[in-house]
Design an enzyme around this catalytic site. Sequence first.
Site, PDB file in Angstrom:
ATOM      1  N   ASP A  22      57.344  71.808  34.189  1.00  0.00           N
ATOM      2  CA  ASP A  22      57.478  73.270  34.154  1.00  0.00           C
ATOM      3  C   ASP A  22      59.062  73.818  34.539  1.00  0.00           C
ATOM      4  O   ASP A  22      59.251  74.656  34.290  1.00  0.00           O
ATOM      5  CB  ASP A  22      56.536  73.720  35.523  1.00  0.00           C
ATOM      6  CG  ASP A  22      56.830  73.480  36.913  1.00  0.00           C
ATOM      7  OD1 ASP A  22      57.096  72.549  37.161  1.00  0.00           O
ATOM      8  OD2 ASP A  22      57.235  74.567  37.530  1.00  0.00           O
TER       9      ASP A  22
ATOM     10  N   ASP B 162      61.714  69.496  38.286  1.00  0.00           N
ATOM     11  CA  ASP B 162      60.796  68.556  38.649  1.00  0.00           C
ATOM     12  C   ASP B 162      59.977  67.699  37.479  1.00  0.00           C
ATOM     13  O   ASP B 162      60.237  67.967  36.368  1.00  0.00           O
ATOM     14  CB  ASP B 162      60.051  68.616  39.909  1.00  0.00           C
ATOM     15  CG  ASP B 162      59.208  69.730  39.636  1.00  0.00           C
ATOM     16  OD1 ASP B 162      58.654  70.133  38.413  1.00  0.00           O
ATOM     17  OD2 ASP B 162      58.515  70.289  40.502  1.00  0.00           O
TER      18      ASP B 162
ATOM     19  N   TYR C 143      51.989  76.095  43.214  1.00  0.00           N
ATOM     20  CA  TYR C 143      51.568  77.359  42.276  1.00  0.00           C
ATOM     21  C   TYR C 143      50.320  77.609  42.752  1.00  0.00           C
ATOM     22  O   TYR C 143      49.302  77.620  42.157  1.00  0.00           O
ATOM     23  CB  TYR C 143      51.607  76.712  40.750  1.00  0.00           C
ATOM     24  CG  TYR C 143      52.852  76.486  40.181  1.00  0.00           C
ATOM     25  CD1 TYR C 143      53.761  77.657  39.784  1.00  0.00           C
ATOM     26  CD2 TYR C 143      53.557  75.287  40.311  1.00  0.00           C
ATOM     27  CE1 TYR C 143      55.048  77.497  39.210  1.00  0.00           C
ATOM     28  CE2 TYR C 143      54.846  75.176  39.612  1.00  0.00           C
ATOM     29  CZ  TYR C 143      55.392  76.140  39.245  1.00  0.00           C
ATOM     30  OH  TYR C 143      56.494  76.227  38.637  1.00  0.00           O
TER      31      TYR C 143
ATOM     32  N   GLU D 172      67.170  76.893  39.615  1.00  0.00           N
ATOM     33  CA  GLU D 172      66.321  76.168  38.660  1.00  0.00           C
ATOM     34  C   GLU D 172      65.607  77.029  37.487  1.00  0.00           C
ATOM     35  O   GLU D 172      65.416  78.094  37.714  1.00  0.00           O
ATOM     36  CB  GLU D 172      65.085  75.993  39.710  1.00  0.00           C
ATOM     37  CG  GLU D 172      64.239  74.718  38.917  1.00  0.00           C
ATOM     38  CD  GLU D 172      63.243  74.082  39.867  1.00  0.00           C
ATOM     39  OE1 GLU D 172      62.719  73.197  39.762  1.00  0.00           O
ATOM     40  OE2 GLU D 172      62.964  74.820  41.062  1.00  0.00           O
TER      41      GLU D 172
END
Length: 501
Positions: free
Chosen positions: A89, A92, A240, A478
């Site tokens: 996503d 990571d 999430y 990120e």
Amino acid sequence: MSLSLSFSLLFLLLSVTASLPHSHSFSAQHHQPHFATHNYRDALTKSIIFFEGQRSGKLPSNQRMSWRRDSGLSDGSTMHVDLVGGYYDAGDNIKFGFPMAFTTTMLSWSVLEFGGMMKGELPNAREAIRWATDYLLKATAYPDTIYVQVGDAKKDHACWERPEDMDTPRNAYKIDRNNPGSDVAGETAAALAAASLAFRRTDPAYSKILVRRAIRVFQFADKYRGSYSNGLKPIVCPFYCSYSGYQDELLWGAAWLHKATKNPKYLNYIKVNGQILGAAEFDNTFGWDNKHVGARILLSKDFLVKKMQTLHDYKGHADNFICSVIPGVSSSSYTPGGLLFKMSDTNMQYVTSTSFLLVTYAKYLTKAHTVVHCGGTTITPKMLRSIAKKQVDYLLGDNPLKMSYMVGYGPRFPQRIHHRGSSLPSIGVHPGKIQCSEGFSVMNSQSPNPNVLVGAVVGGPDQHDMFPDERSDYEQSEPATYINAPLVGALAYLAHSFGQL
């Protein structure tokens, strides 16, 4: 986080239209309909290439992000299922099903609304969708079961290693009848249904597979109700967690199945359940967790364009959202430089999703020859497009730092993004394994990332338009797939409208 409204953005709106109260004289150069300050076509190309950098699994021979290699080839084996493929996503090496499904829905919606404007980028956009849907079909292969995550996020985050070197546990986590997840299941149904429409003409057989699976997944989402954050809390939270509940995903999933199947039962479902499921009428945040606004805009199309009277209320709800983001009319916060500011963590996702909704709703309003009324102010489709363009232009470099927040676009962009694969030497350069904790020396260094993750849009500046470009600052540095997905549609529109495609 509420900030004082920026005068510069208020000036923008006043210059766009004479229908607002007060009169000032401003430079209108940024608001001329045929004046492009950016190469939107180049940005569109790059925004799609980015997804290749996020691929998990066996990479194809035409892989353009060549510093990436195969990874996660045994994913699912611990549960004796095939979960190879899909997307990481963000920075990571975990595959989170909830944001991946939302990314898929938004890529598909981008293609459905603006695919005709993408020209040569349309096949690439479809490839980006297919990389996700192939995985989502695997994740939903068993009835009343969805694999919603691969990898242990806490253990993964304790390492700074390339996806190609992963040696952290690749456990697979699922929802089922005993541990439901109507939020992630509803979003997965939406993704499969929306994607089925994106492939309807080019690959009808694949389209049928997708829509059949969407129907089955939605039935599971609706029948076994609950939030996936309950049963899987230690696994999916705080990464999430579903904060907005699952009602929005049930409405969103039903809306996409209504579009994909034309089966009246979904329209009836929306009619019967819509008030309950869409109750948060003034909740005006749209992103991977909260779909209320997206569902309202999507359903308003059938009222505006197809005159479906049963969906009349969604036009009003969609208008409320529009009024909530209009500078000078709404209470929305903007930075002094003019960027919509929702929250400090990955704010750019709200900028791209809002920009997409603005150009999409402008399209629906234009077809219906209508406008939005915000109190005594008339908001035209042209104004919505102008506000969206202003947001995209800020992202691409029209901001106080003169920095593009898309990696690889423009003369100045973030050099130290929070992304493991981008920050560590590639396998082509450093074939030897980089151990779990070895990479932290790179993560904590000031050296630029050696591998350019072309097209990646980072979390973006803070409420004061500042951006430190620090690798450790994941809130601002990120990238994420769900930042890029809605931007694809907005860029396609802008590239086409300025004659670049």
